[in-house]
Design a protein around this motif. Sequence first.
Motif, PDB file in Angstrom:
ATOM      1  N   LEU A 183       1.873   8.882  -6.268  1.00  9.65           N
ATOM      2  CA  LEU A 183       2.106  10.303  -6.051  1.00  9.65           C
ATOM      3  C   LEU A 183       2.783  10.692  -7.165  1.00  9.65           C
ATOM      4  O   LEU A 183       3.433  11.648  -7.151  1.00  9.65           O
ATOM      5  N   LEU A 184       4.817  10.231  -7.305  1.00  8.52           N
ATOM      6  CA  LEU A 184       4.912  10.658  -7.780  1.00  8.52           C
ATOM      7  C   LEU A 184       4.560  10.650  -9.878  1.00  8.52           C
ATOM      8  O   LEU A 184       5.523  11.140 -10.168  1.00  8.52           O
ATOM      9  N   LEU A 185       3.461   9.510 -10.287  1.00  9.40           N
ATOM     10  CA  LEU A 185       2.870   9.755 -11.601  1.00  9.40           C
ATOM     11  C   LEU A 185       2.758  11.250 -11.428  1.00  9.40           C
ATOM     12  O   LEU A 185       2.634  11.865 -12.732  1.00  9.40           O
ATOM     13  N   VAL A 186       1.823  11.587  -9.868  1.00 13.75           N
ATOM     14  CA  VAL A 186       0.753  13.138 -10.379  1.00 13.75           C
ATOM     15  C   VAL A 186       2.015  13.921 -10.608  1.00 13.75           C
ATOM     16  O   VAL A 186       1.615  14.890 -10.716  1.00 13.75           O
ATOM     17  N   TRP A 187       3.017  13.913  -9.426  1.00 13.35           N
ATOM     18  CA  TRP A 187       4.258  15.111  -9.583  1.00 13.35           C
ATOM     19  C   TRP A 187       4.686  15.116 -10.798  1.00 13.35           C
ATOM     20  O   TRP A 187       4.998  16.098 -11.028  1.00 13.35           O
ATOM     21  N   GLN A 188       4.600  14.536 -11.669  1.00 10.68           N
ATOM     22  CA  GLN A 188       5.263  13.837 -13.242  1.00 10.68           C
ATOM     23  C   GLN A 188       3.990  14.154 -14.115  1.00 10.68           C
ATOM     24  O   GLN A 188       4.793  14.634 -15.520  1.00 10.68           O
ATOM     25  N   GLY A 189       3.089  14.944 -13.461  1.00 13.22           N
ATOM     26  CA  GLY A 189       1.370  15.463 -14.135  1.00 13.22           C
ATOM     27  C   GLY A 189       1.231  14.454 -15.256  1.00 13.22           C
ATOM     28  O   GLY A 189       0.452  14.175 -15.985  1.00 13.22           O
ATOM     29  N   ASN A 190       1.367  12.787 -15.048  1.00 18.87           N
ATOM     30  CA  ASN A 190       0.708  11.875 -15.452  1.00 18.87           C
ATOM     31  C   ASN A 190      -0.907  11.863 -15.031  1.00 18.87           C
ATOM     32  O   ASN A 190      -0.585  11.638 -13.153  1.00 18.87           O
ATOM     33  N   SER A 191      -1.830  11.963 -15.197  1.00 21.08           N
ATOM     34  CA  SER A 191      -3.005  11.309 -14.717  1.00 21.08           C
ATOM     35  C   SER A 191      -3.294  10.285 -13.744  1.00 21.08           C
ATOM     36  O   SER A 191      -4.127   9.483 -13.278  1.00 21.08           O
ATOM     37  N   ALA A 192      -2.466   9.175 -14.086  1.00 23.46           N
ATOM     38  CA  ALA A 192      -2.679   7.629 -13.721  1.00 23.46           C
ATOM     39  C   ALA A 192      -2.634   7.251 -12.038  1.00 23.46           C
ATOM     40  O   ALA A 192      -2.769   6.104 -12.176  1.00 23.46           O
ATOM     41  N   GLY A 193      -1.999   8.367 -11.787  1.00 21.51           N
ATOM     42  CA  GLY A 193      -1.839   7.938 -10.058  1.00 21.51           C
ATOM     43  C   GLY A 193      -2.664   7.353  -9.064  1.00 21.51           C
ATOM     44  O   GLY A 193      -2.413   6.690  -8.484  1.00 21.51           O
ATOM     45  N   GLY A 194      -3.565   7.974  -9.469  1.00 24.24           N
ATOM     46  CA  GLY A 194      -4.836   7.956  -8.890  1.00 24.24           C
ATOM     47  C   GLY A 194      -5.881   6.225  -9.184  1.00 24.24           C
ATOM     48  O   GLY A 194      -6.359   5.500  -8.442  1.00 24.24           O
ATOM     49  N   GLU A 195      -5.436   5.963 -10.486  1.00 28.18           N
ATOM     50  CA  GLU A 195      -6.093   5.041 -10.886  1.00 28.18           C
ATOM     51  C   GLU A 195      -4.580   3.600 -10.357  1.00 28.18           C
ATOM     52  O   GLU A 195      -5.090   2.368  -9.706  1.00 28.18           O
ATOM     53  N   VAL A 196      -3.672   4.126 -10.156  1.00 24.99           N
ATOM     54  CA  VAL A 196      -2.597   3.148  -9.152  1.00 24.99           C
ATOM     55  C   VAL A 196      -2.684   2.633  -7.866  1.00 24.99           C
ATOM     56  O   VAL A 196      -3.237   1.490  -7.766  1.00 24.99           O
ATOM     57  N   TRP A 241       0.850  -0.971   0.149  1.00 24.69           N
ATOM     58  CA  TRP A 241      -0.295  -0.179  -0.117  1.00 24.69           C
ATOM     59  C   TRP A 241       1.214   1.214  -0.152  1.00 24.69           C
ATOM     60  O   TRP A 241       0.405   1.959  -0.834  1.00 24.69           O
ATOM     61  N   ALA A 242       1.686   1.389   0.793  1.00 19.08           N
ATOM     62  CA  ALA A 242       3.289   2.138   0.250  1.00 19.08           C
ATOM     63  C   ALA A 242       3.479   2.416  -0.440  1.00 19.08           C
ATOM     64  O   ALA A 242       3.575   3.791  -0.611  1.00 19.08           O
ATOM     65  N   LEU A 243       3.897   1.153  -1.192  1.00 16.44           N
ATOM     66  CA  LEU A 243       4.405   1.869  -2.345  1.00 16.44           C
ATOM     67  C   LEU A 243       3.878   2.845  -3.625  1.00 16.44           C
ATOM     68  O   LEU A 243       3.769   2.807  -4.311  1.00 16.44           O
ATOM     69  N   ALA A 244       2.390   0.980  -3.354  1.00 22.20           N
ATOM     70  CA  ALA A 244       1.426   1.556  -4.359  1.00 22.20           C
ATOM     71  C   ALA A 244       1.057   3.471  -4.204  1.00 22.20           C
ATOM     72  O   ALA A 244       1.334   4.298  -5.417  1.00 22.20           O
ATOM     73  N   SER A 245       0.785   3.922  -3.052  1.00 22.05           N
ATOM     74  CA  SER A 245       1.146   5.263  -2.336  1.00 22.05           C
ATOM     75  C   SER A 245       1.999   6.065  -3.450  1.00 22.05           C
ATOM     76  O   SER A 245       1.573   7.260  -3.878  1.00 22.05           O
ATOM     77  N   LEU A 246       3.281   5.842  -3.045  1.00 22.29           N
ATOM     78  CA  LEU A 246       4.692   6.723  -3.108  1.00 22.29           C
ATOM     79  C   LEU A 246       4.681   6.525  -5.487  1.00 22.29           C
ATOM     80  O   LEU A 246       4.108   7.815  -5.763  1.00 22.29           O
ATOM     81  N   ALA A 247       4.024   5.433  -5.414  1.00 27.76           N
ATOM     82  CA  ALA A 247       3.983   5.385  -6.705  1.00 27.76           C
ATOM     83  C   ALA A 247       2.927   6.062  -7.017  1.00 27.76           C
ATOM     84  O   ALA A 247       3.050   6.738  -9.138  1.00 27.76           O
TER      85      ALA A 247
END
Length: 141
Positions: free
Chosen positions: A93-106, A85-91
């Motif tokens: 969050l990193l996607l969102v910070w890079q401007g990728n909209s898939a962060g919530g879906e991950v 869960w922590a790793l998925a949250s970090l992944a």
Amino acid sequence: MAQVVTSRVTRQMVGAIADGVFKVLLAAVYIAGAAPLGRLLGTPAWLMAVSGVALLIGGGIEIRYLRSRSMRTCTRLMIAYDSGWALASLAGLLLVWQGNSAGGEVWMGYQTAAPLAFAALLIAAAPAQMTSNTHAEGAAR
């Protein structure tokens, strides 16, 4: 003389029950608020609802199987689940910070798949071994 039967509830067991209850409550929030939470996280409402159902199943099975599985097994599974869960949250969050909209879906994808895997592993785990003291108490009744 009547024997008083007491169940041994450890701090670990209380923590494991709280973990299962948290999953069930979070499931209710995901199901009830699927549309607004989905908009907030950038995920479809159906993913929020499916994730809620998966958490409900996972949390319910966790609560149900706690007494019949060893605390060592339950603790290991909870650590693995929470680490993922922590790793998925970090992944996410990193996607969102890079401007990728898939962060919530991950993040929600993990919360959909992981509770079901957790539940399957808990069901498949060997039942807790009864101690000889437990056998003696059962024979005395």
